[in-house]
Motif scaffolding. Structure first.
Motif, PDB file in Angstrom:
ATOM      1  N   VAL A  20      17.884 -28.588  72.423  1.00 45.53           N
ATOM      2  CA  VAL A  20      17.858 -28.030  71.062  1.00 45.53           C
ATOM      3  C   VAL A  20      16.594 -28.492  70.338  1.00 45.53           C
ATOM      4  O   VAL A  20      15.924 -27.704  69.649  1.00 45.53           O
ATOM      5  CB  VAL A  20      19.127 -28.457  70.278  1.00 45.53           C
ATOM      6  CG1 VAL A  20      19.033 -28.015  68.825  1.00 45.53           C
ATOM      7  CG2 VAL A  20      20.361 -27.859  70.922  1.00 45.53           C
ATOM      8  N   LEU A  21      16.258 -29.757  70.536  1.00 45.99           N
ATOM      9  CA  LEU A  21      15.075 -30.274  69.851  1.00 45.99           C
ATOM     10  C   LEU A  21      13.817 -29.553  70.328  1.00 45.99           C
ATOM     11  O   LEU A  21      12.954 -29.189  69.524  1.00 45.99           O
ATOM     12  CB  LEU A  21      14.956 -31.782  70.081  1.00 45.99           C
ATOM     13  CG  LEU A  21      13.791 -32.455  69.345  1.00 45.99           C
ATOM     14  CD1 LEU A  21      13.871 -32.200  67.846  1.00 45.99           C
ATOM     15  CD2 LEU A  21      13.804 -33.958  69.607  1.00 45.99           C
ATOM     16  N   TRP A  22      13.734 -29.341  71.628  1.00 44.22           N
ATOM     17  CA  TRP A  22      12.566 -28.609  72.145  1.00 44.22           C
ATOM     18  C   TRP A  22      12.486 -27.205  71.544  1.00 44.22           C
ATOM     19  O   TRP A  22      11.414 -26.720  71.188  1.00 44.22           O
ATOM     20  CB  TRP A  22      12.622 -28.529  73.680  1.00 44.22           C
ATOM     21  CG  TRP A  22      11.939 -29.696  74.324  1.00 44.22           C
ATOM     22  CD1 TRP A  22      12.531 -30.712  75.010  1.00 44.22           C
ATOM     23  CD2 TRP A  22      10.533 -29.977  74.321  1.00 44.22           C
ATOM     24  NE1 TRP A  22      11.598 -31.613  75.428  1.00 44.22           N
ATOM     25  CE2 TRP A  22      10.349 -31.190  75.022  1.00 44.22           C
ATOM     26  CE3 TRP A  22       9.427 -29.346  73.775  1.00 44.22           C
ATOM     27  CZ2 TRP A  22       9.106 -31.768  75.212  1.00 44.22           C
ATOM     28  CZ3 TRP A  22       8.178 -29.919  73.962  1.00 44.22           C
ATOM     29  CH2 TRP A  22       8.033 -31.116  74.666  1.00 44.22           C
TER      30      TRP A  22
ATOM     31  N   LEU B 254      13.648 -26.296  68.682  1.00 43.79           N
ATOM     32  CA  LEU B 254      13.258 -26.412  67.266  1.00 43.79           C
ATOM     33  C   LEU B 254      11.778 -26.749  67.128  1.00 43.79           C
ATOM     34  O   LEU B 254      11.114 -26.286  66.198  1.00 43.79           O
ATOM     35  CB  LEU B 254      14.123 -27.469  66.572  1.00 43.79           C
ATOM     36  CG  LEU B 254      15.600 -27.094  66.448  1.00 43.79           C
ATOM     37  CD1 LEU B 254      16.399 -28.251  65.873  1.00 43.79           C
ATOM     38  CD2 LEU B 254      15.766 -25.855  65.577  1.00 43.79           C
TER      39      LEU B 254
END
Lengths: 629, 54
Positions: free
Chosen positions: B16-18, B20
């Motif tokens: 998810v961070l990637w 975002l």
């Protein structure tokens, strides 16, 4: 020398506002968490409340230099006592460790950010000290205040459609203008923007290292509306300060549960409402709802008590705003003139003319309440802000806020998001311009700075990502610096004496964003027309004229039988009825409006000018005729 | 300071961070592309967009 005087006048306002605000907070027995926050809340409250002094003097017909000077000295004296009291009790203010202390030994990046902010703030100050330019400023923001000062009172100006809407900040600007030059109106805004910048950094430093807090402030100050408006007299930065501080006062309430903070929250929301014309009511409405929900869910109060807390915010805001609505009611018969005339009766408008006027927003930015525009709004505000008549807010808000899905925000920043989240739809529905949302935007940059800091520190992504984040921040700050240079270089040079004030005004006002070509004509007419003359002008901007004036379309928008505007004899009677001695037109009709009766009137005025009415002045841009006796 | 949401498995959080981060850079790229390509001469923002008399 006049620049120094103007700056001192505004510093006096700031000191007086701070002192008055300190008294208000002391009466309420409130102490904010942190000395600086206490001072900022006090200054915001005090500066807002001060506006009621010239407001009252204006209603009493006492807008005379000796009265305004005496009033200024009186409030300054009382404020000074409050300031001394604040300084004496500095140590008593409750609060946490002061992150500002870390700036005594700043890191390299902190030093660079401070240097950048000092550079931008200095240039915007120089720009603010230059002569007044703008569009709205020359129509009514500064022009109405100038007329009030010339007449000695706040009077009804039938051809100025916005002047009856609350203009609280304009009152403070008018006061300063009476004591110094008109540049004071711009310096007032510069100070408000500076206070908002400090409020952003002060909020941010509670959740992140100082360098990131400074970055939050710098990212906010790089928003083009902030940069441009820091050197202009439009009240949006003051309003941004009021609403941003209202949010901070709300945070104080949620943290402490002292209901007296709701009075401060409501008061600041009320000041926003009376500073931002009628759409500014969205701040108080949103905060009333937010407080009700927070009292119920966060503070576990019974539903009725929770509703009462929200109602208290709304009631205080309404009480702060009420004098303006009462004044408008007395002067026009409607508390919200020119709106709701179908209820309160039409004055100086026909229903048809008002219907055309009522569509002004849609003609300016299209149907912004369609589903497609609503869904696309975050993207449009970021990439194509000109579709909303707005400046560049930058890509970091839209790009950075979703990081909250991964990184846990401190409770207070979640509440900041709630504050902005509840206001955003109300703002969008009422008046979707970046400049009307600067307070929440300022607070959102604190959240974004926190999230970018978390990303830079995260072990879930490689260090390269941290470098990338730094690159994005530097790119945005470079845009901010470029915007500063682009927006304010000419004005700053004028303040420094490199360019003459006259040449600056002629050059600047004729540029594409102003398109005001009558300044030279106004100066010429000021020297050739008899003193005390009254003019009927085609332009909406009458500032820089030394005469009283009405706008030509006043005749059209209140005419119940528009066909008569084609009859020269009838139009001549109407012009005389307004007491106009001269009529100022472009050399040829321009047909600049979609309201046809105004165009018919324009043709008839041109027919009269040069036939029945002798031409007394002519240039490439203007023809002026003397109305036959 | 690492402060991810604890209730999400680390691998999914990373994904998810990637996504975002990709979103963050995409929005920035779109913004600067627009600035360079569409606003030649107005690179640093359109002054006329503020206070147009509305």
């Amino acid at each position: 020398m006049s620049a120094l005087r103007d700056l001192l006048i505004v510093c006096g306002f700031l000191a007086a506002g701070l002192g008055w605000g300190v008294w208000i907070l002391r009466i309420l027995d409130l102490r904010a968490s942190g000395r600086l926050r206490h001072a900022l809340l006090a200054a915001g409250l005090g500066l807002g409340v001060l506006g009621y002094v010239p407001f009252a003097l204006g209603l009493a017909g006492l807008l005379r230099f000796p009265v305004l000077l005496a009033g200024y000295l009186a409030v300054l004296g009382m404020g000074a006592v409050g300031c001394i009291s604040f300084l004496r009790h500095l140590g008593e203010a409750s609060g946490e460790a002061d992150g500002w202390a870390t700036l005594r030994r700043p890191s390299g990046p902190s030093l660079a950010l401070v240097a950048l902010l000092v550079a931008i703030v200095s240039v915007t100050l120089l720009a603010a000290l230059a002569p007044v330019v703008g569009v709205d400023e020359l129509i009514y923001r500064v022009a109405a205040a100038d007329t009030y000062l010339r007449e000695g009172q706040m009077l009804y100006l039938p051809s100025s459609q916005y002047h009856q809407q609350p203009q609280q900040v304009q009152m403070l600007q008018m006061w300063g203008m009476a004591l110094g030059s008109d540049s004071v109106t711009q310096v007032v805004q510069w100070v408000m923007g500076l206070l908002l910048l400090i409020a952003v950094v002060d909020l941010a430093r509670r959740f992140m290292p100082m360098v990131w807090a400074l970055l939050a402030g710098a990212m906010f100050y790089a928003v083009s509306d902030v940069i441009v408006l820091s050197g202009r007299a439009s009240p949006d930065l003051a309003n941004g300060l009021f609403l941003g501080l209202a949010g901070i006062a709300w945070l104080e309430w949620t943290a402490r549960g002292e209901d007296r903070w709701l009075l401060v929250t409501g008061g600041l929301a009320g000041l926003f409402a009376v500073g931002a014309r009628l759409p500014g009511a969205y701040g108080a409405i949103g905060l009333a709802v937010l407080v009700s929900v927070a009292a119920w869910r966060l503070l576990r109060r019974r539903p009725l008590r929770a509703l009462a807390a929200g109602a208290a915010v709304g009631a205080v805001a309404l009480a702060v705003a009420a004098p303006w609505y009462v004044k408008t009611w007395i002067q026009t018969g409607s508390p919200v003139w020119p709106f709701l005339q179908s209820v309160f009766g039409f004055r100086d408008w026909t229903p048809e003319a008002f219907r055309y006027f009522g569509g002004i927003q849609e003609r300016a930015i299209g149907r912004w309440l369609s589903l497609g525009r609503i869904l696309a709004a975050p993207w449009e505000f970021t990439i194509e802000p000109d579709r909303f008549n707005s400046g560049v807010v930058g890509p970091l808000l839209l790009g950075g806020l979703p990081l909250a899905l991964v990184f846990r925000l401190p409770t207070q920043l979640v509440r900041v998001l709630a504050f902005c989240g509840i206001l955003a739809p109300l703002w969008y529905a009422s008046y979707p311009r970046v400049r009307a949302f600067l307070g929440p935007i300022a607070l959102l940059f604190v959240v974004v700075a926190f999230l970018l800091w978390q990303l830079a520190e995260s072990t879930l992504v490689p260090r390269l990502a941290a470098l990338g984040v730094a690159g994005l921040a530097v790119a945005w700050l470079a845009v901010g610096l470029g915007q500063t240079v682009r927006a304010h270089t000419e004005a700053a040079k004028t303040t420094l004496g490199i360019e003459s004030r006259q040449q600056y005004l002629i050059d600047r006002l004729s540029q594409a964003d102003m398109q005001f070509d009558w300044l030279g004509d106004y100066w010429a007419l000021n020297s050739v027309l008899p003193k005390g003359s009254r003019l009927l002008i085609y332009e909406s901007r009458g500032y820089y004229l030394d005469f009283g004036y009405d706008r030509y379309d006043l005749i059209a928008k209140r005419e119940t039988d528009p066909e008569r505007l084609r009859e020269p004899a009838y139009v001549e009677d109407q012009v005389r009825g307004l007491g106009s001695d001269y009529v100022l037109l472009w050399p040829e009709p321009r047909f600049a409006t979609g309201y046809e009766p105004s165009n018919w009137l324009e043709v008839t005025l041109h027919d009269l000018c040069g036939s029945r009415w002798p031409i007394v002045y002519q240039s490439q841009t203007m023809v002026a005729c003397k109305v036959a006796a | 300071m690492e402060n991810p949401r604890e209730d999400t498995p680390r691998s999914r959080r990373r994904l998810v961070l990637w996504l975002l981060v990709a979103w963050l850079f995409t929005v920035n790229a779109a913004f600067y592309w627009d600035v360079v390509s569409e606003r030649a001469g107005e690179v640093f923002g359109d002054r006329s967009s503020v206070t147009r008399g509305d």
